[in-house]
Design a protein around this motif. Structure first.
Motif, PDB file in Angstrom:
ATOM      1  N   ASP A  50       0.756  -1.174  -0.140  1.00 17.38           N
ATOM      2  CA  ASP A  50      -0.032  -0.109  -0.135  1.00 17.38           C
ATOM      3  C   ASP A  50       0.947   1.312  -0.107  1.00 17.38           C
ATOM      4  OD1 ASP A  50      -2.924  -0.643  -0.009  1.00 17.38           O
ATOM      5  OD2 ASP A  50      -2.416  -1.689   2.202  1.00 17.38           O
ATOM      6  N   CYS A  51       0.252   2.243  -0.558  1.00 16.76           N
ATOM      7  CA  CYS A  51       0.845   3.705  -0.374  1.00 16.76           C
ATOM      8  C   CYS A  51       0.662   4.170   0.922  1.00 16.76           C
ATOM      9  CB  CYS A  51       0.220   4.687  -1.361  1.00 16.76           C
ATOM     10  SG  CYS A  51       0.181   6.233  -1.046  1.00 16.76           S
ATOM     11  N   ARG A  80       5.663  -3.645   1.442  1.00 21.79           N
ATOM     12  CA  ARG A  80       5.674  -2.403   1.798  1.00 21.79           C
ATOM     13  C   ARG A  80       4.463  -2.399   2.901  1.00 21.79           C
ATOM     14  NH1 ARG A  80       6.308   3.127  -0.990  1.00 21.79           N
ATOM     15  NH2 ARG A  80       4.499   4.415  -0.292  1.00 21.79           N
ATOM     16  N   GLN A 117       3.882   1.091   7.239  1.00 24.57           N
ATOM     17  CA  GLN A 117       3.405   2.419   6.256  1.00 24.57           C
ATOM     18  C   GLN A 117       2.557   3.127   6.630  1.00 24.57           C
ATOM     19  OE1 GLN A 117       6.019   3.257   4.328  1.00 24.57           O
ATOM     20  NE2 GLN A 117       4.822   4.930   3.351  1.00 24.57           N
ATOM     21  N   LYS A 170       2.759   9.655   6.062  1.00 23.96           N
ATOM     22  CA  LYS A 170       3.227  10.115   4.443  1.00 23.96           C
ATOM     23  C   LYS A 170       3.683  11.429   4.871  1.00 23.96           C
ATOM     24  CE  LYS A 170       2.613   8.491   1.114  1.00 23.96           C
ATOM     25  NZ  LYS A 170       3.298   7.804   0.476  1.00 23.96           N
ATOM     26  N   ASP A 200      11.243   3.045  -8.529  1.00 24.90           N
ATOM     27  CA  ASP A 200       9.791   3.481  -8.207  1.00 24.90           C
ATOM     28  C   ASP A 200       9.024   4.034  -9.217  1.00 24.90           C
ATOM     29  OD1 ASP A 200       7.665   4.449  -7.314  1.00 24.90           O
ATOM     30  OD2 ASP A 200       8.617   5.769  -5.712  1.00 24.90           O
ATOM     31  N   HIS A 252       5.729   7.076  -8.315  1.00 24.69           N
ATOM     32  CA  HIS A 252       5.563   8.613  -7.622  1.00 24.69           C
ATOM     33  C   HIS A 252       5.773   9.701  -8.752  1.00 24.69           C
ATOM     34  CE1 HIS A 252       5.464   6.265  -3.724  1.00 24.69           C
ATOM     35  NE2 HIS A 252       4.807   7.295  -3.437  1.00 24.69           N
ATOM     36  N   GLU A 311       3.394   0.430  -5.815  1.00 22.45           N
ATOM     37  CA  GLU A 311       2.334   0.732  -4.975  1.00 22.45           C
ATOM     38  C   GLU A 311       1.251  -0.114  -5.468  1.00 22.45           C
ATOM     39  OE1 GLU A 311       3.187   4.839  -2.918  1.00 22.45           O
ATOM     40  OE2 GLU A 311       1.681   4.829  -4.353  1.00 22.45           O
ATOM     41  N   THR A 367      -2.238  -3.304  -4.517  1.00 15.52           N
ATOM     42  CA  THR A 367      -3.078  -3.949  -3.670  1.00 15.52           C
ATOM     43  C   THR A 367      -3.606  -5.262  -4.162  1.00 15.52           C
ATOM     44  OG1 THR A 367      -5.402  -3.794  -2.452  1.00 15.52           O
ATOM     45  CG2 THR A 367      -5.283  -2.605  -4.335  1.00 15.52           C
ATOM     46  N   SER A 419      -7.859   4.142  -2.061  1.00 13.42           N
ATOM     47  CA  SER A 419      -6.744   4.547  -1.511  1.00 13.42           C
ATOM     48  C   SER A 419      -6.953   5.957  -0.717  1.00 13.42           C
ATOM     49  CB  SER A 419      -5.645   4.865  -2.536  1.00 13.42           C
ATOM     50  OG  SER A 419      -4.613   5.503  -2.057  1.00 13.42           O
ATOM     51  N   ASP A 469      -2.446   7.914  -2.272  1.00 13.80           N
ATOM     52  CA  ASP A 469      -2.052   7.674  -3.756  1.00 13.80           C
ATOM     53  C   ASP A 469      -2.668   6.376  -4.306  1.00 13.80           C
ATOM     54  OD1 ASP A 469      -0.281   9.932  -3.777  1.00 13.80           O
ATOM     55  OD2 ASP A 469       1.563   8.821  -3.300  1.00 13.80           O
ATOM     56  N   ARG A 493      -3.286   2.927  -6.323  1.00 16.05           N
ATOM     57  CA  ARG A 493      -2.292   1.693  -6.336  1.00 16.05           C
ATOM     58  C   ARG A 493      -2.746   0.907  -7.334  1.00 16.05           C
ATOM     59  NH1 ARG A 493      -4.945  -0.187  -0.948  1.00 16.05           N
ATOM     60  NH2 ARG A 493      -6.683   0.898  -2.281  1.00 16.05           N
TER      61      ARG A 493
END
Length: 445
Positions: free
Chosen positions: A68-69, A108, A112, A115, A348, A351, A393, A395, A420, A423, A425
């Motif tokens: 997850d974000c 992740r 987490q 943020k 990544d 983002h 990111e 789910t 979410s 962010d 996913r």
């Protein structure tokens, strides 16, 4: 490793992206309670991950990091954890079998909950409130009461992380992660997609290989379980500092809130509190590098965070955006490599590819996400270096948060199941699609 600074010293240095609490005494009480809690992970597990990441830095393995974000306290439970774990295992199987490379699996998850934000406040309909900084700090609901930073949430995060790690350990050692159950990781939803059908075909190939191994008397223990580690951005100084312990075996200091912790793009100041804290812990660590990062920045960070140049200690996680990766990454990789620095390079692709849809949702295009990974591979191939992994990111649910992919989700379908809190996913089908595409890139790497 240097001696860990006190909290007071870290804040004096300048700890950015920290919440402002109304009651310092309540915060101090929570920190002291956290200091007395048992570790969530152990030093030996962290050292094991360092050795696995050393293989990544040498080009002998590939890192798959996903989750997850921003985790939420309300979503802690067996179904949520098993769904995410299932998709990560599916992706790892695709990458291992189709890409012919060992895969280091890094969740992740289990930490987490915080943020960084671009603004301290959020305004809606003329009302301005503190920004939502993750469930570790305040609530997502847009009310004055919900948005007040509450230090007791740090205890809730510890408890939620402990529960999540207990579930993960039960799943990966209790048969759920047995490679011989590869077909059971699929579902009717995934089977109905082209990626799911492709996965089923690959699972059948794996079945045949396992049957052959059984026929010749091979029943490897490695088939029955997987090595799985946890990670999160170590953002909140009070929480991370309180969960730092000295290992009785080695005398080194470890952050026992997660196996792998990283410094974000907004907190990687070379003279900042996060870098100062990270240089004192023995965990394997990561550092995000975005479009503003220079080769000199990367070299200075490596020299400060990994002065002994230990393989597996430091991972650079690049986040440029699909349209910038080919221009921005080569100079970084070339100069860091020329300096003889032992680092793993991970992409990544999430983002740098975020935008707001015409329907008002924060989203990403699947094609941009894949495009950045392709650019990452192309740069490393051209330089003769190893594209060490991806951070996704994602789910385990069938959400509609990212546009595109085989399901052809468009901007109007985002509202169908957008869940979410920060962010967007990849959903489970998009994640599986991506694994097949990355496996093809690995074949050519």
């Amino acid at each position: 490793m240097s001696v860990i600074p006190t909290l007071e010293q870290l804040h004096a240095i300048g700890a950015v992206q920290q919440p402002t609490y109304d009651d310092p005494a309540a915060l101090a009480d929570v920190v002291e309670r956290l200091r007395k809690r048992p570790p969530l992970v152990f030093a030996g597990e962290c050292d094991d991950l360092t050795s696995r990441l050393a293989a990544v830095s040498r080009g002998e393995a590939f890192l798959l990091q996903g989750g997850d974000c921003a985790e939420t306290l309300a979503d802690v439970g067996a179904d949520n954890v098993s769904n995410k774990l299932r998709v990560l295992l599916q992706m790892a199987v695709v990458l291992t079998y189709a890409g012919s490379v060992p895969v280091v699996k890094l969740g992740r998850l289990a930490g987490q909950y915080a943020k960084p934000r671009s603004s301290d406040t959020e305004t809606r309909d003329g009302v301005t409130l503190p920004a939502y900084r993750g469930d570790a700090v305040n609530g997502f609901e847009f009310t004055p009461e919900s948005r007040i930073p509450d230090p007791n949430r740090l205890l809730d995060v510890y408890n939620a992380s402990a529960a999540t790690l207990n579930l993960v350990r039960a799943f990966v050692t209790g048969g759920y992660a047995d490679l011989r159950q590869v077909h059971t990781w699929n579902t009717d939803f995934v089977r109905s997609s082209s990626a799911g059908q492709r996965y089923e075909a690959l699972a059948s190939e794996i079945d045949k290989a396992l049957q052959f191994m059984k026929a010749i008397g091979v029943d490897a223990e490695e088939l029955k379980r997987v090595d799985f580690h946890s990670s999160h951005e170590a953002l909140l100084m009070e929480y991370e500092h309180a969960l730092t312990r000295i290992d009785s075996r080695t005398g080194k200091q470890y952050n026992v809130s997660g196996h792998f912790v990283w410094i974000g793009e907004r907190t990687r100041q070379i003279d900042g509190a996060h870098v100062e804290y990270f240089r004192s812990i023995a965990n394997p660590i990561g550092c995000k590098l975005g479009p503003t990062a220079t080769a000199d920045d990367a070299i200075a960070l490596a020299e400060k965070l990994n002065p002994e140049n230990t393989p597996g200690r430091l991972t650079f996680i690049t986040r440029f955006g699909a349209d910038k990766i080919r221009d921005g990454l080569p100079n970084l990789v070339e100069k860091v490599t020329a300096a003889g620095l032992q680092v793993a390079w991970v992409c990544d692709p999430m983002h740098g590819n975020t935008f707001e849809s015409s329907t008002g949702y924060k989203t990403r295009r699947f094609e941009d996400v894949v495009g950045e990974v392709q650019g990452f591979f192309d740069v490393h191939r051209a330089l003769g270096t190893w594209p060490g992994g991806i951070l996704v990111e994602m789910t385990g649910d069938d959400v509609t948060e990212c546009i595109g992919g085989g399901e052809e989700i468009d901007e109007h379908r985002l509202a169908h199941r957008y869940e979410s809190v920060v962010d967007p996913r990849l959903n489970r089908v998009q994640s599986l699609e991506m694994a097949f595409l990355v496996a093809e890139m690995l074949r050519r790497a």
